[in-house]
Design an enzyme around this catalytic site. Structure first.
Site, PDB file in Angstrom:
ATOM      1  N   LYS A   1      45.434  53.560  57.592  1.00 50.45           N
ATOM      2  CA  LYS A   1      45.289  54.845  56.856  1.00 50.45           C
ATOM      3  C   LYS A   1      44.353  55.764  57.638  1.00 50.45           C
ATOM      4  O   LYS A   1      44.638  56.946  57.809  1.00 50.45           O
ATOM      5  CB  LYS A   1      44.701  54.592  55.471  1.00 50.45           C
ATOM      6  CG  LYS A   1      44.173  55.836  54.766  1.00 50.45           C
ATOM      7  CD  LYS A   1      43.580  55.549  53.421  1.00 50.45           C
ATOM      8  CE  LYS A   1      42.169  55.111  53.449  1.00 50.45           C
ATOM      9  NZ  LYS A   1      41.156  56.186  53.643  1.00 50.45           N
ATOM     10  N   ASN A   2      43.254  55.197  58.145  1.00 49.81           N
ATOM     11  CA  ASN A   2      42.229  56.046  58.764  1.00 49.81           C
ATOM     12  C   ASN A   2      42.565  56.452  60.182  1.00 49.81           C
ATOM     13  O   ASN A   2      41.825  57.223  60.804  1.00 49.81           O
ATOM     14  CB  ASN A   2      40.858  55.353  58.691  1.00 49.81           C
ATOM     15  CG  ASN A   2      40.367  55.308  57.257  1.00 49.81           C
ATOM     16  OD1 ASN A   2      40.933  55.955  56.363  1.00 49.81           O
ATOM     17  ND2 ASN A   2      39.333  54.533  57.010  1.00 49.81           N
TER      18      ASN A   2
ATOM     19  N   CYS B   1      32.137  61.946  46.692  1.00 48.50           N
ATOM     20  CA  CYS B   1      33.019  61.008  45.989  1.00 48.50           C
ATOM     21  C   CYS B   1      32.127  59.893  45.449  1.00 48.50           C
ATOM     22  O   CYS B   1      30.903  59.964  45.539  1.00 48.50           O
ATOM     23  CB  CYS B   1      34.099  60.463  46.924  1.00 48.50           C
ATOM     24  SG  CYS B   1      33.403  59.428  48.202  1.00 48.50           S
TER      25      CYS B   1
ATOM     26  N   ARG C   1      28.948  62.792  51.026  1.00 43.14           N
ATOM     27  CA  ARG C   1      29.930  63.073  52.078  1.00 43.14           C
ATOM     28  C   ARG C   1      29.769  64.472  52.682  1.00 43.14           C
ATOM     29  O   ARG C   1      30.680  65.295  52.673  1.00 43.14           O
ATOM     30  CB  ARG C   1      31.352  62.894  51.565  1.00 43.14           C
ATOM     31  CG  ARG C   1      31.645  61.637  50.801  1.00 43.14           C
ATOM     32  CD  ARG C   1      31.487  60.355  51.593  1.00 43.14           C
ATOM     33  NE  ARG C   1      32.435  60.185  52.651  1.00 43.14           N
ATOM     34  CZ  ARG C   1      33.643  59.637  52.486  1.00 43.14           C
ATOM     35  NH1 ARG C   1      34.030  59.291  51.296  1.00 43.14           N
ATOM     36  NH2 ARG C   1      34.452  59.487  53.524  1.00 43.14           N
TER      37      ARG C   1
ATOM     38  N   ASP D   1      33.533  49.690  55.406  1.00 42.03           N
ATOM     39  CA  ASP D   1      34.707  49.647  54.531  1.00 42.03           C
ATOM     40  C   ASP D   1      35.087  48.245  54.085  1.00 42.03           C
ATOM     41  O   ASP D   1      35.882  48.098  53.151  1.00 42.03           O
ATOM     42  CB  ASP D   1      35.914  50.305  55.222  1.00 42.03           C
ATOM     43  CG  ASP D   1      35.722  51.797  55.350  1.00 42.03           C
ATOM     44  OD1 ASP D   1      36.480  52.436  56.111  1.00 42.03           O
ATOM     45  OD2 ASP D   1      34.797  52.336  54.713  1.00 42.03           O
TER      46      ASP D   1
ATOM     47  N   ARG E   1      45.324  54.263  47.086  1.00 40.19           N
ATOM     48  CA  ARG E   1      45.062  55.264  48.129  1.00 40.19           C
ATOM     49  C   ARG E   1      45.084  54.597  49.508  1.00 40.19           C
ATOM     50  O   ARG E   1      45.361  55.241  50.510  1.00 40.19           O
ATOM     51  CB  ARG E   1      43.695  55.916  47.921  1.00 40.19           C
ATOM     52  CG  ARG E   1      43.582  56.724  46.659  1.00 40.19           C
ATOM     53  CD  ARG E   1      42.287  57.458  46.587  1.00 40.19           C
ATOM     54  NE  ARG E   1      42.089  58.310  47.763  1.00 40.19           N
ATOM     55  CZ  ARG E   1      41.062  59.143  47.894  1.00 40.19           C
ATOM     56  NH1 ARG E   1      40.140  59.210  46.946  1.00 40.19           N
ATOM     57  NH2 ARG E   1      40.948  59.903  48.959  1.00 40.19           N
TER      58      ARG E   1
HETATM   59  C1  EPZ Z   1      35.541  57.746  57.815  1.00 37.72           C
HETATM   60  O1  EPZ Z   1      34.931  58.605  56.864  1.00 37.72           O
HETATM   61  C2  EPZ Z   1      36.507  56.890  57.017  1.00 37.72           C
HETATM   62  N1  EPZ Z   1      37.505  57.735  56.373  1.00 37.72           N
HETATM   63  C3  EPZ Z   1      35.731  56.112  55.947  1.00 37.72           C
HETATM   64  O2  EPZ Z   1      36.672  55.263  55.279  1.00 37.72           O
HETATM   65  C4  EPZ Z   1      34.695  55.236  56.643  1.00 37.72           C
HETATM   66  O3  EPZ Z   1      33.942  54.558  55.660  1.00 37.72           O
HETATM   67  C5  EPZ Z   1      33.777  56.112  57.502  1.00 37.72           C
HETATM   68  O4  EPZ Z   1      34.575  56.884  58.434  1.00 37.72           O
HETATM   69  C6  EPZ Z   1      32.765  55.296  58.289  1.00 37.72           C
HETATM   70  O5  EPZ Z   1      33.443  54.377  59.101  1.00 37.72           O
HETATM   71  C7  EPZ Z   1      38.556  58.177  57.102  1.00 37.72           C
HETATM   72  O6  EPZ Z   1      38.671  57.900  58.290  1.00 37.72           O
HETATM   73  C8  EPZ Z   1      39.568  59.004  56.376  1.00 37.72           C
HETATM   74  P1  EPZ Z   1      31.500  59.511  58.706  1.00 37.72           P
HETATM   75  P2  EPZ Z   1      33.991  59.838  57.367  1.00 37.72           P
HETATM   76  O7  EPZ Z   1      31.642  60.936  59.007  1.00 37.72           O
HETATM   77  O8  EPZ Z   1      34.573  60.421  58.591  1.00 37.72           O
HETATM   78  C9  EPZ Z   1      27.281  61.072  57.181  1.00 37.72           C
HETATM   79  C10 EPZ Z   1      37.804  54.342  53.444  1.00 37.72           C
HETATM   80  O9  EPZ Z   1      37.412  53.563  52.565  1.00 37.72           O
HETATM   81  N2  EPZ Z   1      27.754  62.402  57.635  1.00 37.72           N
HETATM   82  O10 EPZ Z   1      31.442  58.516  59.826  1.00 37.72           O
HETATM   83  O11 EPZ Z   1      33.722  60.703  56.209  1.00 37.72           O
HETATM   84  C11 EPZ Z   1      27.953  60.677  55.879  1.00 37.72           C
HETATM   85  O12 EPZ Z   1      27.231  61.181  54.784  1.00 37.72           O
HETATM   86  C12 EPZ Z   1      36.921  55.500  53.879  1.00 37.72           C
HETATM   87  O13 EPZ Z   1      38.891  54.236  54.055  1.00 37.72           O
HETATM   88  C13 EPZ Z   1      26.869  63.469  57.623  1.00 37.72           C
HETATM   89  O14 EPZ Z   1      25.706  63.341  57.245  1.00 37.72           O
HETATM   90  O15 EPZ Z   1      32.660  59.030  57.737  1.00 37.72           O
HETATM   91  C14 EPZ Z   1      27.909  59.182  55.900  1.00 37.72           C
HETATM   92  O16 EPZ Z   1      26.653  58.754  55.435  1.00 37.72           O
HETATM   93  C15 EPZ Z   1      35.646  55.605  53.052  1.00 37.72           C
HETATM   94  N3  EPZ Z   1      27.312  64.691  58.030  1.00 37.72           N
HETATM   95  C16 EPZ Z   1      28.028  58.848  57.374  1.00 37.72           C
HETATM   96  O17 EPZ Z   1      27.723  60.054  58.092  1.00 37.72           O
HETATM   97  C17 EPZ Z   1      28.594  64.886  58.450  1.00 37.72           C
HETATM   98  O18 EPZ Z   1      28.939  66.033  58.824  1.00 37.72           O
HETATM   99  C18 EPZ Z   1      29.398  58.327  57.759  1.00 37.72           C
HETATM  100  O19 EPZ Z   1      30.255  59.373  57.709  1.00 37.72           O
HETATM  101  C19 EPZ Z   1      29.477  63.786  58.445  1.00 37.72           C
HETATM  102  C20 EPZ Z   1      29.036  62.553  58.045  1.00 37.72           C
END
Ligand code: EPZ
Length: 425
Positions: free
Chosen positions: A25-26, A119, A124, A310, A402
C-alpha cells in the site's frame, strides 16, 4: 441502526498453510501520484485492492486522469490533467493524499488542497513537506484550512536537508524534483524500500534519480516523463502482520511473493522470541512457532532499516502471551498505543506511559467485543483474537480494510475461524 461490518473470530486455531503477500500500500500510493507526472498511460502491476487505493484512484479521476483496474493491474492515463485541486472530502478520507502535492505541482505548477488532518496515531504535521517545496520555489499560502500552492517561476532544484527522515516528505520532494529545473539533493532522506520502488519506477518513466535507499538522494530534473509499466514491491508490513498471526497461534506459515531482505528490522525480534524463521530464495519465507514464546529485548521503532513503527501494534499483540516482560518504545508517532486498551479487554496485562509500553505476558487471552480505531492497531486486535479463547467481535473493520486486502479470507485459508458479518441491530 449499526449495520457496520464486524469480524467474528473464534480463537485457538493454529494457523497452517501458505499466504501470497499483497502489493505494498505504501508503495502504491506514491506510485499512483507519480502517474500524474506522465503524459500518457502508466501501468502498475501487483496493486493491492484496498480502500486507500480506491481513494487515490478517485483523486486521480478528479484531476482528469482515466483510471481502470483489471485484477491486480491498474492503468492510469494522465495525458490530460484538467484539475489541480484535491477535493476536501478525499483529503479527509485519506490524509496520505498529501502525496499528490508534489506531483500535481510538478505537472501543473499549481495545487490546492485542504490541510491533511491528524489521525488516531498522531498529529501528522507536513511542515517538512512544505518547507522543502518552498525551497524549490513553491509559494504556499495556508488559510481557512486550505493550502494554496503555486510555482510562479516553476520548480527549481534545491539542496534540502530533512530534520527528520520523513517518508512522505522524501517522496513529495522526489515527485516535485523530477521535472524541476536543475538538480535537487535530499539529505537525511528516508531509506524505506518504498522510496527505492518510487525511484525505480520514476527512472523507468525517464527520470534521473540516484541514491534512493541511501541517506542522500540526487534528482536531476528532466523535461518530461514517458509512460511505462511497473510491478509494485510486496507489502512488508502485511507480511510481518501475518507472521505475528502465525506465531500467535503457535502455527506454521509459508509466505510467498514477499521480500525477506526488507524485513531485517523485525525478523530478528521474532527469532529472539523463539519463532523459527527461514528465508527461502524466490520471495518465500517459512515460519514455525511450536513452543512457548518469550519476551524479546526492548523494541524501539525507528526509520528503516530498523524496527518499523507499522508492525509495532501486531508485535505488542504477539508479546501479550509471551513469557516475561516486553518493552516497546514508539519513537515515530506520539499516539500509537491506542490499541492497547482493546488488548486489555482480552485479558492482556499492559501499561502505557507516554511512548513506552510494558507488557507482562499472560498465559491466555479470552474473547471480548473490541473496536478498531486505526489500521495497524486494528490488525493487532485480529492477531490477538486468533489466540483468544472463545469468540471475539471486532468493529471498525473499515480501518483494517484500508491496508489489508481480504484479511478474513487470507486468514481463513490457513485455518483461522474468522468471518466478516454485516451486523444489523
Ligand atoms: C509513512 O507515513 C507511512 N504511510 C506510514 O504508514 C508509516 O508509519 C510512516 O511513513 C513511517 O514509516 C504511507 O506511506 C502512506 P513520516 P508518513 O513522514 O510519510 C513526523 C500505515 O500504517 N513528521 O515518515 O506520514 C511525523 O509527525 C501508515 O501504513 C513531521 O514532523 O510518515 C511522524 O512523527 C501509518 N513533519 C514522523 O515524522 C513532517 O512534515 C514520521 O512521519 C512529516 C513528518
Amino acid at each position: 441502526m449499526d449495520n457496520q461490518p464486524r469480524l467474528i473470530i473464534n480463537g485457538g486455531k493454529r494457523l497452517e498453510g501458505e499466504i501470497a503477500v499483497q502489493g505494498s500500500k505504501n508503495s502504491a500510493l506514491p506510485l499512483l501520484s507519480a502517474a500524474v507526472l506522465v503524459h500518457g498511460e502508466s501501468v502498475f502491476h501487483n496493486c493491492p485492492k484496498l480502500t486507500d487505493i480506491d481513494a487515490a484512484l478517485r483523486i486521480l479521476s478528479c484531476l482528469g486522469c482515466k483510471c481502470k483496474r483489471s485484477g491486480d493491474t491498474v492503468c492510469v492515463d494522465a495525458l490530460h490533467i484538467s484539475e489541480n485541486e484535491i477535493p476536501d472530502s478525499l483529503m479527509r478520507r485519506m490524509r496520505g493524499s498529501v502525496i499528490f502535492l508534489g506531483s500535481v505541482l510538478g505537472r501543473t505548477g499549481r495545487c490546492r488542497l485542504s490541510f491533511p488532518g491528524g489521525c488516531d496515531i498522531g498529529s501528522r504535521p507536513i511542515d517538512l513537506h512544505l518547507s522543502a517545496l518552498r525551497q524549490m520555489g513553491a509559494v504556499i499560502t495556508e488559510e481557512h484550512g486550505y493550502l494554496d500552492c503555486e510555482t510562479p517561476s516553476g520548480l527549481r532544484g534545491a539542496k534540502i536537508t530533512l530534520s527528520f527522515s520523513s517518508v512522505g516528505a522524501t517522496e513529495n520532494i522526489m515527485l516535485a524534483a523530477v521535472l524541476a529545473n536543475g538538480v535537487t539533493e535530499i539529505h537525511n532522506a528516508a531509506r524505506e524500500p518504498e522510496i527505492v520502488d518510487l525511484a525505480n519506477c520514476l527512472n523507468k518513466f525517464g527520470a534521473r534519480i540516484n541514491g534512493a535507499g541511501e541517506s542522500s538522494i540526487y534528482i536531476e530534473g528532466v523535461s518530461k516523463l514517458s509512460p511505462s509499466e511497473h510491478t509494485i514491491i510486496p507489502d512488508r508490513i502485511v507480511a510481518g502482520t501475518y507472521m505475528c498471526a502465525a506465531a500467535m497461534t503457535r502455527g506454521e506459515l509459508i509466505l510467498t511473493h514477499c521480500e525477506p531482505s526488507q524485513m531485517n528490522g523485525f525478523i530478528p525480534v521474532l527469532e529472539q522470541m523463539g519463532v523459527r524463521v527461514y528465508a527461502y530464495g524466490g520471495g518465500k519465507i517459512y515460519l514455525s512457532s511450536r513452543k512457548k514464546l518469550v519476551a524479546p529485548q526492548t523494541v524501539r521503532t525507528m526509520p528503516y532499516p530498523a524496527f518499523p513503527t507499522d508492525v509495532q501494534a501486531p508485535f505488542t499483540a504477539l508479546c501479550s502471551t509471551a513469557e516475561g516482560t516486553s518493552v516497546f518504545v514508539e519513537t515515530i508517532f506520539e499516539n500509537r498505543f491506542r490499541h492497547v486498551s482493546e488488548l486489555i479487554r482480552l485479558g492482556a496485562q499492559i501499561k502505557v506511559e507516554g511512548r513506552v509500553c510494558v507488557i507482562e505476558g499472560v498465559k491466555k487471552l479470552s474473547g471480548a467485543k473490541l473496536c478498531a480505531t486505526e489500521l495497524r492497531g486494528g490488525a493487532a486486535l485480529v492477531v490477538a483474537a486468533l489466540a483468544a479463547e472463545g469468540t471475539t467481535e471486532i468493529s471498525g473493520v473499515n480501518y483494517i480494510e484500508r491496508g489489508y486486502e481480504a484479511i478474513e479470507k487470507e486468514l481463513r485459508s490457513v485455518g483461522a475461524d474468522i468471518k466478516k458479518v454485516q451486523k444489523i441491530q
